[in-house]
Design a protein around this motif. Structure first.
Motif, PDB file in Angstrom:
ATOM      1  N   ALA A  12       0.800  -0.972   0.362  1.00  0.00           N
ATOM      2  CA  ALA A  12       0.414   0.407  -0.096  1.00  0.00           C
ATOM      3  C   ALA A  12       0.712   1.192  -0.413  1.00  0.00           C
ATOM      4  O   ALA A  12       0.636   2.453  -0.102  1.00  0.00           O
ATOM      5  N   GLY A  13       2.318   1.327   0.247  1.00  0.00           N
ATOM      6  CA  GLY A  13       2.910   2.137   0.230  1.00  0.00           C
ATOM      7  C   GLY A  13       3.508   3.117   1.538  1.00  0.00           C
ATOM      8  O   GLY A  13       3.517   4.308   1.459  1.00  0.00           O
ATOM      9  N   GLU A  14       3.148   2.506   2.735  1.00  0.00           N
ATOM     10  CA  GLU A  14       3.049   3.375   3.820  1.00  0.00           C
ATOM     11  C   GLU A  14       4.143   3.105   4.078  1.00  0.00           C
ATOM     12  O   GLU A  14       5.109   2.809   3.477  1.00  0.00           O
ATOM     13  N   GLN A  15       4.303   4.751   4.875  1.00  0.00           N
ATOM     14  CA  GLN A  15       6.165   4.676   5.850  1.00  0.00           C
ATOM     15  C   GLN A  15       6.209   4.521   6.585  1.00  0.00           C
ATOM     16  O   GLN A  15       5.090   5.590   7.249  1.00  0.00           O
ATOM     17  N   PHE A  16       6.955   4.885   7.692  1.00  0.00           N
ATOM     18  CA  PHE A  16       7.428   5.069   9.260  1.00  0.00           C
ATOM     19  C   PHE A  16       8.400   5.193   9.129  1.00  0.00           C
ATOM     20  O   PHE A  16       9.527   5.029   8.605  1.00  0.00           O
ATOM     21  N   ASP A  17       8.909   6.065  10.535  1.00  0.00           N
ATOM     22  CA  ASP A  17       9.846   6.793  10.803  1.00  0.00           C
ATOM     23  C   ASP A  17      10.580   5.944  11.159  1.00  0.00           C
ATOM     24  O   ASP A  17      13.027   5.502  11.396  1.00  0.00           O
ATOM     25  N   ILE A  18      10.470   4.471  12.006  1.00  0.00           N
ATOM     26  CA  ILE A  18      10.960   3.786  13.571  1.00  0.00           C
ATOM     27  C   ILE A  18      10.153   2.596  13.015  1.00  0.00           C
ATOM     28  O   ILE A  18       8.264   2.471  13.515  1.00  0.00           O
ATOM     29  N   ILE A  19      10.233   1.770  13.086  1.00  0.00           N
ATOM     30  CA  ILE A  19       9.646   0.607  12.911  1.00  0.00           C
ATOM     31  C   ILE A  19      10.621  -0.402  13.530  1.00  0.00           C
ATOM     32  O   ILE A  19      11.845  -1.004  13.810  1.00  0.00           O
ATOM     33  N   VAL A  20       9.927  -1.907  14.726  1.00  0.00           N
ATOM     34  CA  VAL A  20       9.968  -2.404  15.809  1.00  0.00           C
ATOM     35  C   VAL A  20       9.514  -4.020  15.841  1.00  0.00           C
ATOM     36  O   VAL A  20       8.529  -3.838  15.007  1.00  0.00           O
ATOM     37  N   SER A  21       9.478  -4.770  16.080  1.00  0.00           N
ATOM     38  CA  SER A  21       9.583  -6.217  16.182  1.00  0.00           C
ATOM     39  C   SER A  21       9.930  -6.787  17.772  1.00  0.00           C
ATOM     40  O   SER A  21      11.426  -6.122  17.759  1.00  0.00           O
ATOM     41  N   ASN A  22       9.436  -7.268  18.689  1.00  0.00           N
ATOM     42  CA  ASN A  22       9.721  -8.112  19.825  1.00  0.00           C
ATOM     43  C   ASN A  22       9.429  -9.699  19.423  1.00  0.00           C
ATOM     44  O   ASN A  22       8.199  -9.489  19.247  1.00  0.00           O
ATOM     45  N   HIS A  23      10.505 -10.228  19.914  1.00  0.00           N
ATOM     46  CA  HIS A  23      10.563 -11.674  19.724  1.00  0.00           C
ATOM     47  C   HIS A  23       9.387 -12.071  18.459  1.00  0.00           C
ATOM     48  O   HIS A  23       8.508 -13.182  18.192  1.00  0.00           O
ATOM     49  N   LEU A  24       9.801 -11.862  17.465  1.00  0.00           N
ATOM     50  CA  LEU A  24       9.137 -12.178  15.717  1.00  0.00           C
ATOM     51  C   LEU A  24      10.163 -12.691  15.483  1.00  0.00           C
ATOM     52  O   LEU A  24       9.099 -13.890  14.702  1.00  0.00           O
ATOM     53  N   LEU A  25      11.445 -12.420  15.392  1.00  0.00           N
ATOM     54  CA  LEU A  25      11.892 -13.443  14.176  1.00  0.00           C
ATOM     55  C   LEU A  25      12.203 -14.737  14.781  1.00  0.00           C
ATOM     56  O   LEU A  25      12.473 -15.435  13.779  1.00  0.00           O
ATOM     57  N   HIS A  26      12.312 -15.195  15.630  1.00  0.00           N
ATOM     58  CA  HIS A  26      12.292 -16.863  15.835  1.00  0.00           C
ATOM     59  C   HIS A  26      11.511 -17.498  15.525  1.00  0.00           C
ATOM     60  O   HIS A  26      10.604 -18.651  15.525  1.00  0.00           O
ATOM     61  N   HIS A  27       9.580 -16.870  15.598  1.00  0.00           N
ATOM     62  CA  HIS A  27       8.669 -17.489  14.998  1.00  0.00           C
ATOM     63  C   HIS A  27       8.851 -17.529  13.209  1.00  0.00           C
ATOM     64  O   HIS A  27       8.550 -18.032  12.713  1.00  0.00           O
ATOM     65  N   LEU A  28      10.007 -16.730  12.259  1.00  0.00           N
ATOM     66  CA  LEU A  28       9.572 -16.840  10.628  1.00  0.00           C
ATOM     67  C   LEU A  28      10.883 -18.250  10.744  1.00  0.00           C
ATOM     68  O   LEU A  28      12.279 -18.716  10.871  1.00  0.00           O
ATOM     69  N   ASP A  29      10.607 -18.574   9.270  1.00  0.00           N
ATOM     70  CA  ASP A  29      11.629 -19.172   8.892  1.00  0.00           C
ATOM     71  C   ASP A  29      12.649 -18.836   8.137  1.00  0.00           C
ATOM     72  O   ASP A  29      12.222 -16.886   7.644  1.00  0.00           O
ATOM     73  N   SER A  30      13.925 -19.145   7.080  1.00  0.00           N
ATOM     74  CA  SER A  30      14.415 -17.954   6.594  1.00  0.00           C
ATOM     75  C   SER A  30      14.091 -16.978   4.799  1.00  0.00           C
ATOM     76  O   SER A  30      14.395 -16.571   4.966  1.00  0.00           O
ATOM     77  N   ALA A  31      12.809 -17.618   4.440  1.00  0.00           N
ATOM     78  CA  ALA A  31      12.373 -17.102   3.489  1.00  0.00           C
ATOM     79  C   ALA A  31      11.805 -16.055   4.570  1.00  0.00           C
ATOM     80  O   ALA A  31      11.387 -14.987   3.959  1.00  0.00           O
ATOM     81  N   GLU A  32      10.774 -16.676   5.272  1.00  0.00           N
ATOM     82  CA  GLU A  32       9.780 -15.656   6.002  1.00  0.00           C
ATOM     83  C   GLU A  32      10.575 -13.892   6.781  1.00  0.00           C
ATOM     84  O   GLU A  32      10.525 -13.410   6.645  1.00  0.00           O
TER      85      GLU A  32
END
Length: 238
Positions: free
Chosen positions: A124-144
């Motif tokens: 949708a072309g949205e933009q943000f100045d700061i992007i964060v996540s917490n405890h998300l990466l371990h839910h993902l495989d390498s492609a995700e």
């Protein structure tokens, strides 16, 4: 006995991710996350390092990807308001259960809770100045993970920063979490998924070396105590 932590247990499911998970246990988990994450995730460090310096220049747009119950967003909203700083904060999660609970428990923080994924916002072309996540990466495989990082680069505005934070897998982290949560398993943490899923999260997580090997050019991996990882990218101004 400590499980084998030499490799990620990527096929080990977390109970709260089950669409059929007990709703009362799930909601109790969201409720307890606020204190647990305040103790183990060091949100104050993220705020001081990435949020406050940019918010002092003017209103900032903040996106929390995989926000779950929204505790990190509410924490940032409180800190910003207390310091007289302005931000528009979006909590993003594809799980309707999480977004519904977070929206109901906003507590006048003024966070925008959205049930969607990062790809939808990027398209949708949205933009943000700061992007964060917490405890998300371990839910993902390498492609995700690769897809998330591509979306993050698309979503962050020039001069902005992306800071994905997670647990660092290791024997010490596993042992400390097991010992530290044991006294609360039958009281404060009872009826939630926090103890079981927390130990599974550590087994699913990356080491700094593993995450660095997966990171595209320009991304940096930073380690911190207690057993924390940050995968960071800054958008050049030019």
């Amino acid at each position: 006995m400590t499980p084998d932590l030499r490799q990620r247990a990527v096929d080990l499911p977390e109970l709260m991710d089950d669409p059929a998970a007990d709703l009362r246990m799930l909601e109790r988990t969201y409720q307890r996350f606020e204190l647990v994450n305040a103790l183990v995730s060091r949100p104050g460090l993220l705020y001081r390092r990435h949020v406050r310096p940019r918010a002092r220049r003017g209103e900032v747009r903040i996106l929390d990807i995989g926000a779950g119950g929204g505790d990190l967003c509410r924490y940032m909203a409180r800190r910003l308001r207390r310091e007289g700083l302005s931000a528009r904060i979006t909590a993003l999660d594809p799980d309707e259960r999480a977004i519904d609970w977070a929206r109901t428990h906003d507590g006048s923080a003024g966070v925008d809770y959205r049930c969607a994924d990062s790809a939808t916002l990027a398209a949708a072309g949205e933009q943000f100045d700061i992007i964060v996540s917490n405890h998300l990466l371990h839910h993902l495989d390498s492609a995700e993970l690769a897809a998330l990082l591509r979306d993050s680069e698309t979503l962050v505005a020039p001069g902005g920063v992306v800071a994905h934070q997670d647990i660092a897998r290791g024997r010490a982290a596993y042992a400390l979490y097991a010992v530290g949560t044991a006294p609360f398993a039958k009281n404060f943490l009872a009826g939630s998924f926090i103890r079981t899923d927390g130990l599974r999260s550590i087994r699913r997580s990356h080491t700094a070396t593993e995450l660095d090997a997966l990171a595209p050019d320009g991304w940096q991996v930073r380690s911190a105590l207690p057993a924390r990882l940050e995968l960071r990218w800054e958008h050049p101004l030019g």
